[in-house]
Every structure is written in C-alpha cells, then in structure tokens.
Design a protein around this motif. Structure first.
Motif, PDB file in Angstrom:
ATOM      1  N   PRO A   1     -12.046  32.048  -5.024  1.00  0.00           N
ATOM      2  CA  PRO A   1     -11.848  33.069  -4.054  1.00  0.00           C
ATOM      3  C   PRO A   1     -10.542  33.824  -3.706  1.00  0.00           C
ATOM      4  O   PRO A   1     -10.436  34.649  -2.792  1.00  0.00           O
ATOM      5  CB  PRO A   1     -12.465  32.249  -2.833  1.00  0.00           C
ATOM      6  N   ASN A   2      -9.317  32.779  -3.853  1.00  0.00           N
ATOM      7  CA  ASN A   2      -7.983  33.046  -3.653  1.00  0.00           C
ATOM      8  C   ASN A   2      -7.062  33.396  -4.882  1.00  0.00           C
ATOM      9  O   ASN A   2      -6.038  32.895  -4.798  1.00  0.00           O
ATOM     10  CB  ASN A   2      -7.499  31.946  -2.785  1.00  0.00           C
ATOM     11  N   GLU A   3      -7.636  34.064  -5.852  1.00  0.00           N
ATOM     12  CA  GLU A   3      -6.852  34.404  -7.023  1.00  0.00           C
ATOM     13  C   GLU A   3      -5.662  35.172  -6.645  1.00  0.00           C
ATOM     14  O   GLU A   3      -5.667  36.300  -5.652  1.00  0.00           O
ATOM     15  CB  GLU A   3      -7.683  35.094  -8.283  1.00  0.00           C
ATOM     16  N   ARG A   4      -4.696  35.026  -7.334  1.00  0.00           N
ATOM     17  CA  ARG A   4      -3.266  35.768  -6.735  1.00  0.00           C
ATOM     18  C   ARG A   4      -3.507  37.314  -7.559  1.00  0.00           C
ATOM     19  O   ARG A   4      -3.890  37.389  -8.630  1.00  0.00           O
ATOM     20  CB  ARG A   4      -2.284  34.956  -7.567  1.00  0.00           C
ATOM     21  N   PRO A   5      -3.125  38.267  -6.778  1.00  0.00           N
ATOM     22  CA  PRO A   5      -3.491  39.623  -7.372  1.00  0.00           C
ATOM     23  C   PRO A   5      -2.344  40.159  -8.442  1.00  0.00           C
ATOM     24  O   PRO A   5      -2.885  40.905  -9.077  1.00  0.00           O
ATOM     25  CB  PRO A   5      -3.311  40.533  -6.016  1.00  0.00           C
TER      26      PRO A   5
ATOM     27  N   ASN B   1     -10.214  26.596   5.426  1.00  0.00           N
ATOM     28  CA  ASN B   1      -9.847  25.837   6.557  1.00  0.00           C
ATOM     29  C   ASN B   1      -9.069  24.679   6.566  1.00  0.00           C
ATOM     30  O   ASN B   1      -8.894  24.041   7.658  1.00  0.00           O
ATOM     31  CB  ASN B   1     -11.285  25.433   7.307  1.00  0.00           C
ATOM     32  N   ASP B   2      -8.343  24.554   5.304  1.00  0.00           N
ATOM     33  CA  ASP B   2      -7.532  23.736   5.432  1.00  0.00           C
ATOM     34  C   ASP B   2      -6.342  23.806   4.181  1.00  0.00           C
ATOM     35  O   ASP B   2      -6.605  24.311   3.175  1.00  0.00           O
ATOM     36  CB  ASP B   2      -8.026  22.137   4.618  1.00  0.00           C
ATOM     37  N   LEU B   3      -4.990  23.899   4.901  1.00  0.00           N
ATOM     38  CA  LEU B   3      -3.624  24.299   3.919  1.00  0.00           C
ATOM     39  C   LEU B   3      -3.567  23.731   2.835  1.00  0.00           C
ATOM     40  O   LEU B   3      -3.013  23.888   1.710  1.00  0.00           O
ATOM     41  CB  LEU B   3      -2.553  24.677   4.871  1.00  0.00           C
ATOM     42  N   GLY B   4      -3.996  22.183   2.938  1.00  0.00           N
ATOM     43  CA  GLY B   4      -3.708  21.261   1.855  1.00  0.00           C
ATOM     44  C   GLY B   4      -4.720  21.537   0.620  1.00  0.00           C
ATOM     45  O   GLY B   4      -4.564  20.875  -0.413  1.00  0.00           O
ATOM     46  N   SER B   5      -5.651  22.359   0.891  1.00  0.00           N
ATOM     47  CA  SER B   5      -7.029  22.193  -0.268  1.00  0.00           C
ATOM     48  C   SER B   5      -6.348  23.308  -1.216  1.00  0.00           C
ATOM     49  O   SER B   5      -5.785  24.309  -1.113  1.00  0.00           O
ATOM     50  CB  SER B   5      -8.016  22.763   0.406  1.00  0.00           C
ATOM     51  N   GLY B   6      -6.900  23.329  -2.404  1.00  0.00           N
ATOM     52  CA  GLY B   6      -6.810  24.367  -3.524  1.00  0.00           C
ATOM     53  C   GLY B   6      -7.327  25.708  -3.454  1.00  0.00           C
ATOM     54  O   GLY B   6      -7.645  26.157  -2.128  1.00  0.00           O
ATOM     55  N   SER B   7      -7.542  26.248  -4.515  1.00  0.00           N
ATOM     56  CA  SER B   7      -7.835  27.595  -4.110  1.00  0.00           C
ATOM     57  C   SER B   7      -8.824  28.105  -5.112  1.00  0.00           C
ATOM     58  O   SER B   7      -9.244  29.173  -5.274  1.00  0.00           O
ATOM     59  CB  SER B   7      -6.669  28.618  -4.536  1.00  0.00           C
ATOM     60  N   ASN B   8      -9.564  27.217  -5.957  1.00  0.00           N
ATOM     61  CA  ASN B   8     -10.797  27.488  -6.436  1.00  0.00           C
ATOM     62  C   ASN B   8     -11.939  26.428  -6.543  1.00  0.00           C
ATOM     63  O   ASN B   8     -11.546  25.430  -6.160  1.00  0.00           O
ATOM     64  CB  ASN B   8     -10.427  27.499  -8.291  1.00  0.00           C
ATOM     65  N   VAL B   9     -12.973  26.805  -6.841  1.00  0.00           N
ATOM     66  CA  VAL B   9     -14.200  26.027  -6.685  1.00  0.00           C
ATOM     67  C   VAL B   9     -14.584  25.348  -8.058  1.00  0.00           C
ATOM     68  O   VAL B   9     -14.977  26.212  -8.801  1.00  0.00           O
ATOM     69  CB  VAL B   9     -15.380  26.797  -5.972  1.00  0.00           C
ATOM     70  N   ASP B  10     -14.687  24.157  -8.164  1.00  0.00           N
ATOM     71  CA  ASP B  10     -15.116  23.444  -9.443  1.00  0.00           C
ATOM     72  C   ASP B  10     -16.425  22.653  -8.903  1.00  0.00           C
ATOM     73  O   ASP B  10     -16.270  21.972  -7.850  1.00  0.00           O
ATOM     74  CB  ASP B  10     -14.177  22.548  -9.879  1.00  0.00           C
ATOM     75  N   LEU B  11     -17.240  22.711  -9.817  1.00  0.00           N
ATOM     76  CA  LEU B  11     -18.531  21.768  -9.551  1.00  0.00           C
ATOM     77  C   LEU B  11     -18.665  21.081 -10.465  1.00  0.00           C
ATOM     78  O   LEU B  11     -18.219  21.148 -11.718  1.00  0.00           O
ATOM     79  CB  LEU B  11     -19.777  22.789  -9.237  1.00  0.00           C
TER      80      LEU B  11
END
Length: 124
Positions: A81-85, A54-64
């Motif tokens: 969730p948004n890995e490049r194919p 929901n935010d274009l400025g956020s990254g593409s992976n989840v780190d905890l």
C-alpha cells in the motif's frame, strides 16, 4: 494453536510488533470462529494494514503466512500500500557531515549472556 512468547494471557489471535495494538483492535472487532481461508486472509490484511498506517515503526508492505495441516504458504508482498512512486537509479549519497553529530557516548559492555530456556509445552 498459536503460541506467543509473551505473557499476554489466552487469546484466539496473537499480534506482535510495533503495530500490534492497531492490528489487535481490528482482530478483536472482526474475528469470528469458523472463518474461511479467504475471510481470514482479508482480516489479517486489514490488521496488518492498520498497523502500517497507524504506527510509524511498522513496515510498508503486507506479507501473509497461511498455515494449513498439509504445509505452509508464504505470501510475500500480498499488498504494497505504500510503494514509493520513484526511485533514483544511482541510489542516494549523503556526504560525511551532512547531519552534524552533537555528541557521542560509547559504553563498553562486559559481556552478553544468552541463557537457554526450557522448551515451551503446547497443549491442545
């Protein structure tokens, strides 16, 4: 206890960054006291994912980062969730002038001042 350098008042959770509003919405809706570690991980995962989508400025992976009494555990790439194919093996090269520069303005700065502050006190 979580400490946030911003004056946001007192909350049970803290979110920061460009996706923080989306993450906070998830946390406020689903946070509960006495969560298990796995429940907390799932909640944080959903919050970060909400920020990503929901935010274009956020990254593409989840780190905890799990903080326990006996230490800290970093869970890099907990989810992607948004890995490049695809990726080009040679990378990408754009020749100079591919994107035209319409105008340029450079403003000289006199100096950059960084002031040391007082240590933040944390109370339990």
């Amino acid at each position: 206890q979580l400490a946030c350098p911003l004056d946001l008042g007192c909350h049970s959770v803290v979110t920061m960054g460009s996706g923080s509003l989306a993450a906070m919405a998830v946390f406020e809706a689903e946070f509960k006291d006495d969560m298990t570690e796995e429940e907390a991980k799932r909640l944080v995962h959903r919050g970060i994912s909400s920020g990503i989508f929901n935010d274009l400025g956020s990254g593409s992976n989840v780190d905890l980062c799990v903080i326990r009494k006996d230490g800290v555990e970093f869970l890099r790439n907990y989810d992607k969730p948004n890995e490049r194919p695809f990726r080009r093996a040679a990378g990408y090269h754009f020749p100079r002038g591919t994107t035209p520069v319409i105008s340029t303005h450079v403003k000289a700065m006199k100096s950059l001042v960084v002031e040391e502050g007082d240590t933040m006190e944390l109370t339990a």
